[in-house]
Design a protein around this motif. Structure first.
Motif, PDB file in Angstrom:
ATOM      1  N   ALA A  27       0.826  -1.205   0.000  1.00  0.00           N
ATOM      2  CA  ALA A  27       0.000   0.000   0.000  1.00  0.00           C
ATOM      3  C   ALA A  27       0.859   1.253   0.000  1.00  0.00           C
ATOM      4  O   ALA A  27       0.559   2.233  -0.706  1.00  0.00           O
ATOM      5  N   LEU A  28       1.928   1.224   0.785  1.00  0.00           N
ATOM      6  CA  LEU A  28       2.823   2.376   0.840  1.00  0.00           C
ATOM      7  C   LEU A  28       3.532   2.581  -0.497  1.00  0.00           C
ATOM      8  O   LEU A  28       3.691   3.717  -0.961  1.00  0.00           O
ATOM      9  N   GLY A  29       3.941   1.493  -1.130  1.00  0.00           N
ATOM     10  CA  GLY A  29       4.582   1.601  -2.434  1.00  0.00           C
ATOM     11  C   GLY A  29       3.637   2.156  -3.483  1.00  0.00           C
ATOM     12  O   GLY A  29       4.031   2.994  -4.318  1.00  0.00           O
ATOM     13  N   LEU A  30       2.377   1.715  -3.471  1.00  0.00           N
ATOM     14  CA  LEU A  30       1.394   2.221  -4.426  1.00  0.00           C
ATOM     15  C   LEU A  30       1.146   3.707  -4.223  1.00  0.00           C
ATOM     16  O   LEU A  30       1.141   4.491  -5.181  1.00  0.00           O
ATOM     17  N   ALA A  31       0.947   4.118  -2.972  1.00  0.00           N
ATOM     18  CA  ALA A  31       0.710   5.537  -2.694  1.00  0.00           C
ATOM     19  C   ALA A  31       1.909   6.379  -3.079  1.00  0.00           C
ATOM     20  O   ALA A  31       1.749   7.489  -3.622  1.00  0.00           O
ATOM     21  N   SER A  32       3.098   5.882  -2.818  1.00  0.00           N
ATOM     22  CA  SER A  32       4.304   6.640  -3.159  1.00  0.00           C
ATOM     23  C   SER A  32       4.458   6.769  -4.673  1.00  0.00           C
ATOM     24  O   SER A  32       4.840   7.830  -5.183  1.00  0.00           O
ATOM     25  N   ALA A  33       4.153   5.681  -5.396  1.00  0.00           N
ATOM     26  CA  ALA A  33       4.256   5.730  -6.855  1.00  0.00           C
ATOM     27  C   ALA A  33       3.274   6.735  -7.441  1.00  0.00           C
ATOM     28  O   ALA A  33       3.627   7.534  -8.325  1.00  0.00           O
ATOM     29  N   VAL A  34       2.042   6.720  -6.952  1.00  0.00           N
ATOM     30  CA  VAL A  34       1.055   7.692  -7.427  1.00  0.00           C
ATOM     31  C   VAL A  34       1.462   9.101  -7.020  1.00  0.00           C
ATOM     32  O   VAL A  34       1.291  10.060  -7.790  1.00  0.00           O
ATOM     33  N   GLY A  35       2.023   9.238  -5.813  1.00  0.00           N
ATOM     34  CA  GLY A  35       2.471  10.553  -5.373  1.00  0.00           C
ATOM     35  C   GLY A  35       3.581  11.105  -6.249  1.00  0.00           C
ATOM     36  O   GLY A  35       3.587  12.288  -6.593  1.00  0.00           O
ATOM     37  N   VAL A  36       4.530  10.244  -6.618  1.00  0.00           N
ATOM     38  CA  VAL A  36       5.608  10.677  -7.511  1.00  0.00           C
ATOM     39  C   VAL A  36       5.041  11.107  -8.858  1.00  0.00           C
ATOM     40  O   VAL A  36       5.427  12.144  -9.423  1.00  0.00           O
ATOM     41  N   ALA A  37       4.105  10.322  -9.380  1.00  0.00           N
ATOM     42  CA  ALA A  37       3.479  10.690 -10.650  1.00  0.00           C
ATOM     43  C   ALA A  37       2.694  11.989 -10.520  1.00  0.00           C
ATOM     44  O   ALA A  37       2.650  12.806 -11.455  1.00  0.00           O
ATOM     45  N   ALA A  38       2.084  12.201  -9.346  1.00  0.00           N
ATOM     46  CA  ALA A  38       1.262  13.390  -9.148  1.00  0.00           C
ATOM     47  C   ALA A  38       2.076  14.679  -9.168  1.00  0.00           C
ATOM     48  O   ALA A  38       1.564  15.727  -9.562  1.00  0.00           O
ATOM     49  N   VAL A  39       3.329  14.610  -8.738  1.00  0.00           N
ATOM     50  CA  VAL A  39       4.145  15.829  -8.687  1.00  0.00           C
ATOM     51  C   VAL A  39       5.106  15.961  -9.852  1.00  0.00           C
ATOM     52  O   VAL A  39       5.642  17.047 -10.099  1.00  0.00           O
ATOM     53  N   THR A  40       5.319  14.872 -10.593  1.00  0.00           N
ATOM     54  CA  THR A  40       6.280  14.939 -11.703  1.00  0.00           C
ATOM     55  C   THR A  40       5.621  14.847 -13.072  1.00  0.00           C
ATOM     56  O   THR A  40       6.320  14.871 -14.083  1.00  0.00           O
ATOM     57  N   TRP A  41       4.290  14.784 -13.123  1.00  0.00           N
ATOM     58  CA  TRP A  41       3.644  14.593 -14.423  1.00  0.00           C
ATOM     59  C   TRP A  41       3.972  15.698 -15.433  1.00  0.00           C
ATOM     60  O   TRP A  41       4.019  15.412 -16.641  1.00  0.00           O
ATOM     61  N   PRO A  42       4.220  16.956 -15.026  1.00  0.00           N
ATOM     62  CA  PRO A  42       4.574  17.944 -16.054  1.00  0.00           C
ATOM     63  C   PRO A  42       5.851  17.597 -16.823  1.00  0.00           C
ATOM     64  O   PRO A  42       6.034  18.035 -17.952  1.00  0.00           O
ATOM     65  N   PHE A  43       6.743  16.790 -16.189  1.00  0.00           N
ATOM     66  CA  PHE A  43       7.976  16.404 -16.858  1.00  0.00           C
ATOM     67  C   PHE A  43       7.863  15.044 -17.554  1.00  0.00           C
ATOM     68  O   PHE A  43       8.735  14.663 -18.316  1.00  0.00           O
ATOM     69  N   LEU A  44       6.792  14.306 -17.257  1.00  0.00           N
ATOM     70  CA  LEU A  44       6.619  12.987 -17.840  1.00  0.00           C
ATOM     71  C   LEU A  44       5.762  13.008 -19.092  1.00  0.00           C
ATOM     72  O   LEU A  44       5.946  12.192 -19.990  1.00  0.00           O
ATOM     73  N   ALA A  45       4.804  13.936 -19.159  1.00  0.00           N
ATOM     74  CA  ALA A  45       3.901  13.991 -20.300  1.00  0.00           C
ATOM     75  C   ALA A  45       4.552  14.760 -21.448  1.00  0.00           C
ATOM     76  O   ALA A  45       5.064  15.867 -21.240  1.00  0.00           O
ATOM     77  N   PRO A  46       4.560  14.210 -22.646  1.00  0.00           N
ATOM     78  CA  PRO A  46       5.132  14.932 -23.795  1.00  0.00           C
ATOM     79  C   PRO A  46       4.292  16.157 -24.131  1.00  0.00           C
ATOM     80  O   PRO A  46       3.116  16.234 -23.772  1.00  0.00           O
ATOM     81  N   PRO A  47       4.874  17.142 -24.817  1.00  0.00           N
ATOM     82  CA  PRO A  47       4.139  18.376 -25.122  1.00  0.00           C
ATOM     83  C   PRO A  47       2.822  18.144 -25.834  1.00  0.00           C
ATOM     84  O   PRO A  47       1.864  18.895 -25.629  1.00  0.00           O
ATOM     85  N   ALA A  48       2.730  17.122 -26.686  1.00  0.00           N
ATOM     86  CA  ALA A  48       1.509  16.883 -27.448  1.00  0.00           C
ATOM     87  C   ALA A  48       0.465  16.082 -26.670  1.00  0.00           C
ATOM     88  O   ALA A  48      -0.625  15.826 -27.179  1.00  0.00           O
ATOM     89  N   SER A  49       0.787  15.688 -25.427  1.00  0.00           N
ATOM     90  CA  SER A  49      -0.116  14.852 -24.651  1.00  0.00           C
ATOM     91  C   SER A  49      -1.378  15.622 -24.273  1.00  0.00           C
ATOM     92  O   SER A  49      -1.348  16.827 -24.001  1.00  0.00           O
ATOM     93  N   THR A  50      -2.503  14.905 -24.218  1.00  0.00           N
ATOM     94  CA  THR A  50      -3.763  15.532 -23.802  1.00  0.00           C
ATOM     95  C   THR A  50      -3.750  15.884 -22.325  1.00  0.00           C
ATOM     96  O   THR A  50      -4.560  16.695 -21.877  1.00  0.00           O
ATOM     97  N   VAL A  51      -2.827  15.272 -21.570  1.00  0.00           N
ATOM     98  CA  VAL A  51      -2.739  15.601 -20.147  1.00  0.00           C
ATOM     99  C   VAL A  51      -2.407  17.076 -19.963  1.00  0.00           C
ATOM    100  O   VAL A  51      -2.930  17.754 -19.077  1.00  0.00           O
ATOM    101  N   ASN A  52      -1.536  17.605 -20.809  1.00  0.00           N
ATOM    102  CA  ASN A  52      -1.131  19.000 -20.686  1.00  0.00           C
ATOM    103  C   ASN A  52      -2.278  19.957 -20.969  1.00  0.00           C
ATOM    104  O   ASN A  52      -2.244  21.111 -20.543  1.00  0.00           O
TER     105      ASN A  52
END
Length: 282
Positions: A27-52
């Motif tokens: 559970a801690l690993g899952l929460a940490s992984a989502v947390g990392v994605a939650a704060v680093t997504w601007p650097f993970l999503a490519p410019p053309a991604s719909t996330v941006n």
């Protein structure tokens, strides 16, 4: 080994209020992984991604998801052995940390609660540390009216901060000035790491407020990284430095007394002592 020697060795052994089992670690690993994605997504999503295209909505989505994940982690860790004595100590330390935080609010990062989190995580272990850090930040937000979409990120970041202190080496044998130096260095670096994580969580909210340092959905990763560094230097470097220095000073000045008090309390509470029943005498 004599009985007295065994008692002395047991007294020196690091007490742990919570032992992390497989389910808690998952559970801690899952929460940490989502947390990392939650704060680093601007650097993970490519410019053309719909996330941006949803740069203003993503932090809200992640904040809601983190609330659920932190609750799941806390429940999983609690089920792994958070007994009545540990709950009592958790309440006392969380209340103390929540009361310490407002003392320096708004004053150049003077946040005395951070040194208490470092020492508590060191003595009581990473499992207890994560729960303590998250609960302390939640209680502090209720006390100061600081409830908002940033709160789940604060809870997760403080959980990481306190858990990290419990993962430092030499918990059973390292004592004295060497241990204090280790905790002071960790507190200094982790205070900056906490500030950086919180900056990353709030950075996409800026929008058009500061075009040269705001997140650019159409920008490349290097360009946005440069903007983020400029954002940190411009908005929070002084605050993070103040937090780090205060943490070091309080750790070195009050650390020996607080560590002794925490270790004495854990020994008396005997978190890990098994319950035994003696047969009645005839």
């Amino acid at each position: 080994m004599t009985a007295r020697e065994r008692q002395a060795a047991a007294a020196q052994r690091q007490a742990r209020a919570v032992r992390l089992g497989p389910r808690s670690l998952a559970a801690l690993g899952l929460a940490s992984a989502v947390g990392v994605a939650a704060v680093t997504w601007p650097f993970l999503a490519p410019p053309a991604s719909t996330v941006n295209a949803h740069a203003q909505d993503a932090p809200w989505f992640f904040a809601g998801l983190l609330v659920l994940l932190v609750a799941v982690v806390t429940a999983a860790i609690s089920e792994s052995g958070l007994g009545a004595k540990a709950v009592a100590m958790l309440g006392v330390l969380a209340a103390t940390g929540a009361a310490l935080r407002p003392l320096g609010a708004g004053t150049a990062g003077v946040e005395p609660m951070f040194f208490l989190m470092v020492l508590s995580g060191r003595v009581l272990g990473p499992g207890f540390g994560f729960v303590l850090g998250s609960l302390t930040m939640f209680a502090s937000a209720l006390l100061t009216g600081g409830v908002g979409p940033w709160l789940p990120f604060q809870m997760l970041s403080m959980g990481w901060f306190t858990m990290g202190a419990g993962l430092l080496p030499g918990a059973d044998r390292l004592r004295g000035r060497t241990e204090l130096a280790l905790l002071a260095v960790y507190g200094f670096l982790a205070a900056f790491a906490y500030g950086t994580v919180m900056n990353m969580a709030g950075w996409p909210f800026m929008g058009e407020l500061a075009s040269r340092i705001a997140f650019d959905p159409d920008g490349t990763v290097p360009a946005n990284l440069a903007r983020f560094v400029a954002y940190c230097v411009t908005t929070s470097l002084g605050w993070d430095l103040g937090r780090a220095v205060v943490t070091v000073v309080l750790t070195l000045a009050l650390g020996p007394a607080v560590l002794r008090a925490l270790r004495r309390a854990t020994r008396r509470a005997a978190f890990e002592a098994p319950v035994t029943f003696e047969a009645p005498r005839p």
